[in-house]
Design a protein around this motif. Sequence first.
Motif, PDB file in Angstrom:
ATOM      1  N   GLY A 177      -1.011 -10.138 -12.533  1.00 32.55           N
ATOM      2  CA  GLY A 177       0.503  -9.874 -12.949  1.00 32.55           C
ATOM      3  C   GLY A 177       1.060 -11.319 -13.521  1.00 32.55           C
ATOM      4  O   GLY A 177       0.395 -12.357 -13.757  1.00 32.55           O
ATOM      5  N   ASP A 178       2.304 -11.124 -13.805  1.00 31.50           N
ATOM      6  CA  ASP A 178       3.126 -12.239 -14.661  1.00 31.50           C
ATOM      7  C   ASP A 178       3.456 -13.056 -13.490  1.00 31.50           C
ATOM      8  O   ASP A 178       3.860 -12.510 -12.324  1.00 31.50           O
ATOM      9  CB  ASP A 178       4.188 -11.899 -15.391  1.00 31.50           C
ATOM     10  CG  ASP A 178       4.041 -11.741 -16.908  1.00 31.50           C
ATOM     11  OD1 ASP A 178       4.785 -11.345 -17.506  1.00 31.50           O
ATOM     12  OD2 ASP A 178       2.800 -12.043 -17.228  1.00 31.50           O
ATOM     13  N   MET A 179       3.508 -14.421 -13.425  1.00 28.83           N
ATOM     14  CA  MET A 179       3.882 -15.257 -12.353  1.00 28.83           C
ATOM     15  C   MET A 179       5.029 -16.135 -13.047  1.00 28.83           C
ATOM     16  O   MET A 179       4.862 -16.995 -14.033  1.00 28.83           O
ATOM     17  CB  MET A 179       2.972 -15.958 -11.735  1.00 28.83           C
ATOM     18  CG  MET A 179       3.487 -16.920 -10.602  1.00 28.83           C
ATOM     19  SD  MET A 179       2.265 -17.667  -9.680  1.00 28.83           S
ATOM     20  CE  MET A 179       1.501 -16.204  -8.693  1.00 28.83           C
ATOM     21  N   HIS A 180       6.355 -16.459 -12.370  1.00 28.53           N
ATOM     22  CA  HIS A 180       7.242 -17.074 -12.560  1.00 28.53           C
ATOM     23  C   HIS A 180       7.572 -17.994 -11.340  1.00 28.53           C
ATOM     24  O   HIS A 180       7.646 -17.424 -10.565  1.00 28.53           O
ATOM     25  CB  HIS A 180       8.498 -16.459 -13.284  1.00 28.53           C
ATOM     26  CG  HIS A 180       8.306 -15.958 -14.798  1.00 28.53           C
ATOM     27  ND1 HIS A 180       7.870 -14.697 -14.801  1.00 28.53           N
ATOM     28  CD2 HIS A 180       8.467 -16.343 -15.894  1.00 28.53           C
ATOM     29  CE1 HIS A 180       7.804 -14.296 -16.203  1.00 28.53           C
ATOM     30  NE2 HIS A 180       8.132 -15.691 -16.648  1.00 28.53           N
ATOM     31  N   VAL A 181       7.854 -19.204 -11.693  1.00 30.53           N
ATOM     32  CA  VAL A 181       8.287 -20.236 -10.485  1.00 30.53           C
ATOM     33  C   VAL A 181       9.585 -20.334 -10.798  1.00 30.53           C
ATOM     34  O   VAL A 181      10.302 -20.974 -11.916  1.00 30.53           O
ATOM     35  CB  VAL A 181       7.558 -21.398 -10.339  1.00 30.53           C
ATOM     36  CG1 VAL A 181       8.138 -22.249  -8.936  1.00 30.53           C
ATOM     37  CG2 VAL A 181       6.185 -21.122 -10.314  1.00 30.53           C
ATOM     38  N   SER A 235       4.665  -8.276 -11.234  1.00 29.78           N
ATOM     39  CA  SER A 235       5.447  -9.458 -11.395  1.00 29.78           C
ATOM     40  C   SER A 235       5.560 -10.324 -10.003  1.00 29.78           C
ATOM     41  O   SER A 235       5.994  -9.823  -9.079  1.00 29.78           O
ATOM     42  CB  SER A 235       6.742  -9.054 -11.858  1.00 29.78           C
ATOM     43  OG  SER A 235       7.759 -10.404 -11.844  1.00 29.78           O
ATOM     44  N   TRP A 236       5.194 -11.625 -10.195  1.00 30.84           N
ATOM     45  CA  TRP A 236       5.435 -12.356  -8.900  1.00 30.84           C
ATOM     46  C   TRP A 236       6.616 -13.423  -9.322  1.00 30.84           C
ATOM     47  O   TRP A 236       6.315 -14.106 -10.213  1.00 30.84           O
ATOM     48  CB  TRP A 236       4.191 -13.226  -8.650  1.00 30.84           C
ATOM     49  CG  TRP A 236       3.030 -12.400  -8.325  1.00 30.84           C
ATOM     50  CD1 TRP A 236       1.970 -11.664  -9.373  1.00 30.84           C
ATOM     51  CD2 TRP A 236       2.362 -12.145  -7.207  1.00 30.84           C
ATOM     52  NE1 TRP A 236       1.080 -11.181  -8.440  1.00 30.84           N
ATOM     53  CE2 TRP A 236       1.143 -11.312  -7.377  1.00 30.84           C
ATOM     54  CE3 TRP A 236       2.755 -12.602  -5.813  1.00 30.84           C
ATOM     55  CZ2 TRP A 236       0.465 -10.931  -6.256  1.00 30.84           C
ATOM     56  CZ3 TRP A 236       1.848 -11.998  -4.842  1.00 30.84           C
ATOM     57  CH2 TRP A 236       0.734 -11.112  -4.695  1.00 30.84           C
ATOM     58  N   VAL A 237       7.355 -13.546  -8.498  1.00 36.27           N
ATOM     59  CA  VAL A 237       8.478 -14.563  -8.506  1.00 36.27           C
ATOM     60  C   VAL A 237       8.547 -15.591  -7.348  1.00 36.27           C
ATOM     61  O   VAL A 237       8.582 -15.125  -6.303  1.00 36.27           O
ATOM     62  CB  VAL A 237       9.832 -14.023  -8.737  1.00 36.27           C
ATOM     63  CG1 VAL A 237      10.842 -15.028  -8.698  1.00 36.27           C
ATOM     64  CG2 VAL A 237      10.137 -12.940  -9.891  1.00 36.27           C
ATOM     65  N   LYS A 273       0.873  -1.214   0.085  1.00 38.86           N
ATOM     66  CA  LYS A 273      -0.057   0.072  -0.059  1.00 38.86           C
ATOM     67  C   LYS A 273       0.872   1.214   0.025  1.00 38.86           C
ATOM     68  O   LYS A 273       0.702   1.996  -0.674  1.00 38.86           O
ATOM     69  CB  LYS A 273      -0.929  -0.075   1.326  1.00 38.86           C
ATOM     70  CG  LYS A 273      -2.289  -0.272   1.120  1.00 38.86           C
ATOM     71  CD  LYS A 273      -2.962   0.341   2.538  1.00 38.86           C
ATOM     72  CE  LYS A 273      -3.659  -0.757   3.087  1.00 38.86           C
ATOM     73  NZ  LYS A 273      -4.367  -0.368   4.256  1.00 38.86           N
ATOM     74  N   GLU A 274       1.647   1.237   0.870  1.00 38.92           N
ATOM     75  CA  GLU A 274       2.422   2.441   1.445  1.00 38.92           C
ATOM     76  C   GLU A 274       3.837   2.669   0.243  1.00 38.92           C
ATOM     77  O   GLU A 274       3.885   3.771  -0.090  1.00 38.92           O
ATOM     78  CB  GLU A 274       3.220   2.447   2.725  1.00 38.92           C
ATOM     79  CG  GLU A 274       2.281   2.868   3.752  1.00 38.92           C
ATOM     80  CD  GLU A 274       2.282   4.425   3.891  1.00 38.92           C
ATOM     81  OE1 GLU A 274       1.522   4.984   4.130  1.00 38.92           O
ATOM     82  OE2 GLU A 274       3.496   4.785   4.269  1.00 38.92           O
ATOM     83  N   ALA A 275       4.228   1.788  -0.046  1.00 39.95           N
ATOM     84  CA  ALA A 275       5.809   1.845  -0.611  1.00 39.95           C
ATOM     85  C   ALA A 275       5.802   1.625  -2.180  1.00 39.95           C
ATOM     86  O   ALA A 275       6.663   1.577  -2.659  1.00 39.95           O
ATOM     87  CB  ALA A 275       6.851   1.043   0.353  1.00 39.95           C
ATOM     88  N   GLY A 276       4.487   1.211  -2.757  1.00 37.48           N
ATOM     89  CA  GLY A 276       4.272   1.221  -3.927  1.00 37.48           C
ATOM     90  C   GLY A 276       5.224  -0.203  -4.641  1.00 37.48           C
ATOM     91  O   GLY A 276       5.732  -0.089  -5.754  1.00 37.48           O
ATOM     92  N   VAL A 277       4.912  -1.029  -3.889  1.00 38.05           N
ATOM     93  CA  VAL A 277       5.723  -2.432  -4.369  1.00 38.05           C
ATOM     94  C   VAL A 277       4.981  -2.863  -5.805  1.00 38.05           C
ATOM     95  O   VAL A 277       3.702  -2.935  -5.750  1.00 38.05           O
ATOM     96  CB  VAL A 277       5.674  -3.363  -3.194  1.00 38.05           C
ATOM     97  CG1 VAL A 277       5.956  -4.787  -3.765  1.00 38.05           C
ATOM     98  CG2 VAL A 277       6.431  -3.119  -2.148  1.00 38.05           C
ATOM     99  N   ASP A 278       5.815  -3.388  -6.713  1.00 45.52           N
ATOM    100  CA  ASP A 278       5.148  -4.010  -7.863  1.00 45.52           C
ATOM    101  C   ASP A 278       5.782  -5.280  -8.254  1.00 45.52           C
ATOM    102  O   ASP A 278       5.340  -5.738  -9.219  1.00 45.52           O
ATOM    103  CB  ASP A 278       5.291  -2.725  -8.946  1.00 45.52           C
ATOM    104  CG  ASP A 278       6.485  -2.269  -9.137  1.00 45.52           C
ATOM    105  OD1 ASP A 278       6.785  -1.177  -9.820  1.00 45.52           O
ATOM    106  OD2 ASP A 278       7.589  -2.546  -8.482  1.00 45.52           O
TER     107      ASP A 278
END
Lengths: 431, 279
Positions: free
Chosen positions: B198-202, B180-182, B148-153
């Motif tokens: 979002g995009d997800m990579h494992v 992006s989710w890793v 919320k606060e820090a604009g994590v993307d």
Amino acid sequence: MVTVPVQNQGVLQKLQEVFRQVLKNPHSDFYRKHLQGILHGGAVQFHSPAEWARVPLLTRDDITSVSVHKRMFVPSDEVETIRVSGGTSGRHPLLVPRKMFGDYSALPHRAGVRRQATVLNGLSLTEESRRGDGSNYIMFSYPAKNEDLKNIARLIRLFRANSICAYPSILVSLAPHLEKEGIVREIEVLEMSGERCSPAQRTLLLKLYNNPVLFQNYGLIEAAGIFGESCSVCLEGRLTSFHLQDSYFFSEFIDPDTGESIDLSGREGELVITSLEGGQPFPLIRYRTGDLFRLEEESCACGMGPRFEMTGRAALDRVRAFDGGFHVVHLENAVHGCREYITEDFEAHCYERIEAGNQMRFSLELRVTPRKENIDLDMIAERLSSALELGSGRTYADAVRDALCLPMRVVVLKNPTRRGYGGKHRHLFRH
Amino acid sequence: MNKKQEIALREVVVFAKTNVYSTLYHALPEVPDDTFEEFFQKLPPLSVKKLRAHAGSLVHSADTKVRYLLSEFDFKNMDKTVLLAQSVSAEWDIVAREIKAHNIHSALHILPKHWQTGPMFYRTCRAHGVISMPLTSANEETKVHFVKEAGVDMIVSTPEEVQWTATRLRELGLEENIRSWVVIAPLGTVPDLPEVSGDMHVEHHVFPGIPLGVSTDGVNVRLSDEYFVESDEKGIYITSLEKHAVPFIRLFMPGHAEIKSTRQACIFSFTLENNEGRI
């Protein structure tokens, strides 16, 4: 001892530059608003102690009231990391934009650190700030459960650490496990971080680890690093006192109850810091650290000036002892659960003593305000003990059963201690 | 094994056999001038048990050039762990790629601290001008606060944390902030992945901090250019193609593997037999 910066020309010039930067800063108007009551023509006058005293103190609440992006004083690509301070047990977390400053490799190197295991809360980035001295580091989480210490001791043996950096209470709890691994005598240097080391802890650590080099580092997440530094006198004497490094921050002390600037001679004071270097993502101006200090030596033999001892927290809100410790909010919840018998007015006094066999025993005395006469204090003690949650998810009663601490004692509160930080009633006292 | 791989494997075997810092591979036979592939396939497999039993250092470079990693994902298994290592200059490839692909501004790392991935994460973010936010697995609401606060993307996390975080962020209308989710998963496990916008990579790690490959479905893994993989009915054999701090030469993982090689990349699927077989 200098207590206000205006008596030191070098510091004064640096402060003038910092104030100029924060007040003209195009990225954030945080300080233009915070200091608006004392601005004259867009600038702050502080050429006399009286003028400096008018610069308002900055508290954690002042900072958390503004979102982190509105208090970044540099472009975002100059911010290296955002760390979090607090945020446990319902307290609003403070996000701090940071850029590493300084090279903190010299002191560990002088102390003899070659391979260090850090056992700390949060994610340590010591590797980045320390590798310059050629030493090596490995990190583990602050364990929530006592049983994690066994695994950590094993890893410390595998890593062939000669040094451990941790809370003093963890170092005490870890020692028997290191003894079982046969390596407690291999630990030559203990670096204490995150909480002050009490005299009892110091005595015990010197015994348990066979007279290791001890040093206490001091820093704050809000300050973006460590700026309390032990000297050769501290290292040789195994002292837990240290110097406040004055390149990056101006340090002064205030009465924690009144906020007035004080001289530390013969008394405790709360450390207040002001950035002396521009370019930090969030410079601090008269920030109340909440940490209490006393002056140990006015002029240390090392030549670095005054040496200080940290004595505690102005608003002590948590105890890190065993099984993850507990927060004052946990105490409040436990007391609230007994509200039919006692009011919310209480004090928790924490003691540590060394018992036979070099065991550190924690004991808790809860001083309560009964709602009626002749209540059964033993019954209250049993209820509170079962209700007091520890960081590990267990209860104080569980820890007593496992002999990690002494049974809780409950007595009637008489003569409440002075109101503390910011006038708020203080619940937790550490002796 | 193609020609390029043969050259790289030959160099790694010589590097390991003659290494001045570690004797782990000193007993390997001399590398022949020809018939390398036949020679290589006859090399004895390595196991974690053998790594644990090795008396000396496993690190094939100066001690000050590496950071130490632990071989176990689960902190409860520390009695079985071995200290491995990676170069301090190692960059986290998947993180770097995702930063560039999505023009990431700030990245949140939520992985167990004993995985030692924080410094590599920090270093990679710094190299690309991205604000790094290191967290361990505690403080659930703090993670939300960061977004919320820090604009994590971008979030780098375990499958379990990703499940919780994606759900919570969706409840708050913040899930779309994450481009992006890793997801970091132990090799041989099939993570349960949530649906995300979002995009997800494992990224599949053979040991914590040591990635072997990347997938988008959690099953079909695109092998990293840094490794060579063979398989038989017993499992897979992993060999370094670069002079890693602890190079693997036919590191054996028991399980069921299916390798499909393509011209561009080696794609494989692998199910670990059981953790006891691995360790």
